[in-house]
Design an enzyme around this catalytic site. Structure first.
Site, PDB file in Angstrom:
ATOM      1  N   GLU A  77       5.592   2.605   3.778  1.00 41.37           N
ATOM      2  CA  GLU A  77       4.691   3.740   3.523  1.00 41.37           C
ATOM      3  C   GLU A  77       3.276   3.175   3.517  1.00 41.37           C
ATOM      4  O   GLU A  77       2.716   2.843   2.477  1.00 41.37           O
ATOM      5  CB  GLU A  77       5.010   4.435   2.196  1.00 41.37           C
ATOM      6  CG  GLU A  77       4.326   5.797   2.087  1.00 41.37           C
ATOM      7  CD  GLU A  77       3.105   5.844   1.195  1.00 41.37           C
ATOM      8  OE1 GLU A  77       2.236   6.718   1.415  1.00 41.37           O
ATOM      9  OE2 GLU A  77       2.979   5.035   0.264  1.00 41.37           O
TER      10      GLU A  77
ATOM     11  N   ASP B  62       7.035   2.268  -1.274  1.00 38.33           N
ATOM     12  CA  ASP B  62       5.891   3.124  -1.560  1.00 38.33           C
ATOM     13  C   ASP B  62       4.618   2.289  -1.725  1.00 38.33           C
ATOM     14  O   ASP B  62       4.635   1.254  -2.401  1.00 38.33           O
ATOM     15  CB  ASP B  62       6.195   3.877  -2.873  1.00 38.33           C
ATOM     16  CG  ASP B  62       5.067   4.792  -3.283  1.00 38.33           C
ATOM     17  OD1 ASP B  62       4.786   5.748  -2.543  1.00 38.33           O
ATOM     18  OD2 ASP B  62       4.453   4.541  -4.342  1.00 38.33           O
TER      19      ASP B  62
HETATM   20  C1  GLC Z   1       2.478   7.122  -2.194  1.00 37.19           C
HETATM   21  C2  GLC Z   1       3.120   8.471  -2.414  1.00 37.19           C
HETATM   22  C3  GLC Z   1       2.196   9.342  -3.187  1.00 37.19           C
HETATM   23  C4  GLC Z   1       1.875   8.678  -4.507  1.00 37.19           C
HETATM   24  C5  GLC Z   1       1.361   7.261  -4.303  1.00 37.19           C
HETATM   25  C6  GLC Z   1       1.341   6.501  -5.577  1.00 37.19           C
HETATM   26  O1  GLC Z   1       1.355   7.197  -1.413  1.00 37.19           O
HETATM   27  O2  GLC Z   1       3.441   9.040  -1.166  1.00 37.19           O
HETATM   28  O3  GLC Z   1       2.733  10.621  -3.402  1.00 37.19           O
HETATM   29  O4  GLC Z   1       0.889   9.428  -5.173  1.00 37.19           O
HETATM   30  O5  GLC Z   1       2.191   6.530  -3.435  1.00 37.19           O
HETATM   31  O6  GLC Z   1       2.643   6.195  -5.997  1.00 37.19           O
END
Ligand code: GLC
Length: 646
Positions: free
Chosen positions: A323, A281
């Site tokens: 991500e 993430d």
């Molecule tokens: C990523 C997740 C999102 C979250 C962010 C902080 O972008 O997809 O939902 O708010 O990380 O953890």
């Protein structure tokens, strides 16, 4: 030879059963194969001689976690290595869901396996399920623990038993590793607040605003509306702490090797529980440096590669999804470049594809989509994409300005139009979305809303307009039919398969009201599901349409990730046309009409590509062969064709 290739060689012949002695040796071989690169990466990030002890700890962590990995998972690792890049098969069809909103808890999710099977889903991304603060917690992305399951979802045992059930059914499980930050209630944060200097160094904490102010000069804001700035004052600690996302999410300080080692343990523990794909993430943010945006820095790439290589030693069957919702040329760097090629992440989100699909919905034109995809920097052969229409987050409008200008549009005005189109500021637009994180100074904003509501279903139902309802259903199936034919793993957002609309209930919940992304995270409608087979309505139309497309995708070898893709200019900007595996007899030509009127394509193009013979073509989707009487093939609004090579 990259590390994955070395491992494959070491694993021996596919199908040969390893003895326990062989398994023991395996660790030594894998460690040896990766040692030099792990060492180089570690000392490039942590150069001082005093870090030698940390490097020794790293090796012990690897040995201990290999020891703890179950024999079943070790065998699975070997099998996967023997099979090659298992994640590139065209047989995967994914779904993303919040366990609590989908069905309640982990045990109930196990009961839903037949639901996934019936739809053809065999890859699941479960949103965070570990302990989190009771108040606002960013849907679990503020973590209080990396390993303890939140009691609301079940127990650790429930989770282990769920992963075993998934393995038995051949379902691939993806979970998040929230690698950039913890919650402000995480044990390290509590220690830091209590004044423990050791743990204050686990985060970026500062006694005054001097360094935070320097950082702020170049740091963008992620949540400008709800969490402006990148630092939060913690009165208990008497210090400022870096909080790039929400004020209660504290950024981890990876310049401290102790942080890396502890997080490595958390990563390996997660892998040993039977997770197949780990979603890193917010990984673009892992390294911070004054004078930069602190995103996509070279050190962040090295850190990710270090995590990845350690994972290769302990659990090479487990892979990583990046991500990184950043510019396309930055996204592909997470596949690893130069010496790191093949040594970072195996999968990344195809964010530009998603954003351009929505651009085409609003403009009814496809040139930006075609050009952006056509200009995507090439990815390594061993890596793949997640293709999606919606996820749990907002839709950002991160197009390349030069591509928009090349179409004769002003980038700023164009983004403004898209916000207006999707967020109910244009009377004629069928979309019902909401603005997310509007920045009045720049005019920038992002979009939230469910797929169905953004594509006009909600408004059509309100107006009880049957024709508009069927247009919306066609558009939903068209968008999903496009990503189901694209190279990579298609990911459906749970609820989209039955056309779920915006969920406005978040407005009445104190911990969610400030975050309009909740509009797109509905509580699953099982009542509608129970009537799918008996009622003919928009929900059943979408569900059965999608079920059919998923099954069809799995039957087409030409749609596997390893097969080619070519984008064609159909001479009609309303049509999106691309071809998969065109060089072979398995070739498929995909045509989609984004306009609200019928559009035509010249049959000479279809003939030249080999999809029309003696005036006839075959559409795989309805299984029908049709005759074209003129030199033009007409495609209805929102229609999608998958033509078979003839
Ligand atoms: C990523 C997740 C999102 C979250 C962010 C902080 O972008 O997809 O939902 O708010 O990380 O953890």
């Amino acid at each position: 030879m990259n590390q994955a290739a070395i491992h494959k060689t070491l694993a021996g012949k596919p199908g040969s059963k390893p003895t326990s002695g062989k398994l023991g040796l395996l660790f030594e071989k894998r460690r040896a194969a990766n040692f030099t690169l792990i060492q180089d990466l570690f000392f490039s990030l942590y150069p001082e001689a005093r870090h030698t002890a940390s490097f020794e700890s790293l090796q012990k962590i690897l040995a201990d976690h290999f020891q703890n990995r179950s024999a079943e998972l070790k065998l699975q690792d070997l099998k996967r290595q023997g099979e090659g890049n298992w994640y590139q098969s065209g047989a995967w069809a994914g779904m993303q869901l919040y366990v609590d909103r989908f069905c309640g808890d982990l045990n109930k999710l196990k009961d839903k396996l037949p639901y996934f099977e019936a739809l053809g889903i065999n890859f699941l991304h479960l949103m965070p399920i570990t302990k989190r603060p009771a108040g606002p917690n960013d849907g679990g992305y503020a973590v209080n623990s990396y390993s303890e399951i939140d009691p609301a979802y079940g127990t650790d045992q429930d989770f282990i038993s769920l992963t075993a059930a998934f393995r038995e059914k051949g379902i691939c499980l993806m979970l998040d590793f929230v690698v950039n930050h913890t919650s402000d209630e995480f044990p390290w944060a509590l220690e830091a607040k209590a004044g423990n200097p050791k743990y204050q160094e686990y985060y970026y904490t500062f006694p005054d605003r001097n360094l935070p102010d320097l950082f702020e000069q170049s740091l963008p804001e992620v949540f400008p509306e709800t969490s402006p700035g990148n630092f939060t004052y913690c009165p208990q600690m008497g210090r400022w702490v870096m909080t790039v996302f929400n004020t209660y999410q504290w950024d981890l300080n990876y310049t401290n090797p102790a942080v890396f080692l502890s997080m490595l343990e958390n990563l390996l523990d997660l892998s040993n529980k039977g997770v197949d794909v780990i979603r890193f993430d917010a990984l673009a943010f892992l390294w911070k440096k004054i004078g930069t945006t602190s995103q996509n820095l070279p050190e962040a790439h090295r850190l990710i590669a270090l995590f990845r290589l350690c994972l290769q030693v302990v659990a090479p069957g487990v892979i990583i999804l990046a991500e990184a919702i950043v510019a396309p040329e930055e996204i592909v760097r997470y596949f690893g470049q130069d010496i790191l090629e093949g040594n970072e992440c195996e999968i990344a989100y195809n964010a530009i594809f998603m954003a351009c699909l929505w651009n085409s919905v609003a403009t009814k034109k496809t040139r930006l989509l075609r050009q952006s995809l056509g200009n995507l920097p090439p990815k390594p052969d061993t890596c793949t994409w997640i293709n999606y229409i919606r996820c749990h987050d907002d839709i950002g409008l991160g197009f390349d300005d030069s591509h928009i200008s090349a179409l004769g549009w002003d980038p700023h005005t164009h983004r403004r139009f898209l916000l207006d189109y999707f967020c109910q500021r244009l009377e004629w637009s069928p979309a019902k979305g909401a603005v997310f994180m509007y920045n009045p100074f720049t005019g920038d904003g992002r979009i939230t809303g469910s797929t169905a509501s953004l594509l006009g279903l909600e408004r059509a139902i309100e107006e009880k307009d049957a024709s508009k309802i069927s247009t919306a259903v066609r558009k939903i199936l068209m968008l999903y039919g496009i990503i189901l034919a694209a190279p990579g793993i298609p990911l459906i957002y749970a609820g989209d398969e039955i056309g779920m609309l915006n969920d406005y209930s978040y407005m009445n919940e104190a911990d969610k009201v400030m975050d309009s992304r909740w509009i797109n995270r509905p509580i699953h409608d099982w009542r509608t599901v129970s009537r799918l087979s008996s009622e003919k309505n928009h929900a059943s139309g979408i569900y059965y349409g999608l079920q059919h497309l998923i099954a069809l995708r799995k039957q087409q070898p030409g749609l596997a990730d390893t097969r080619s893709i070519r984008y064609h200019d159909a001479g009609n900007d309303h049509l999106f046309v691309f071809e998969r595996d065109g060089e072979s007899d398995n070739g498929i030509l995909i045509l989609a009409n984004f306009d609200d009127s019928p559009q035509v394509v010249r049959t000479s193009l279809l003939g030249a590509l080999g999809y029309l013979r003696e005036g006839q073509f075959q559409n795989l989707i309805d299984g029908k062969t049709k005759k074209v009487r003129s030199g033009l093939l007409e495609i209805s609004p929102g229609e999608l064709l998958w033509l078979r090579k003839c």
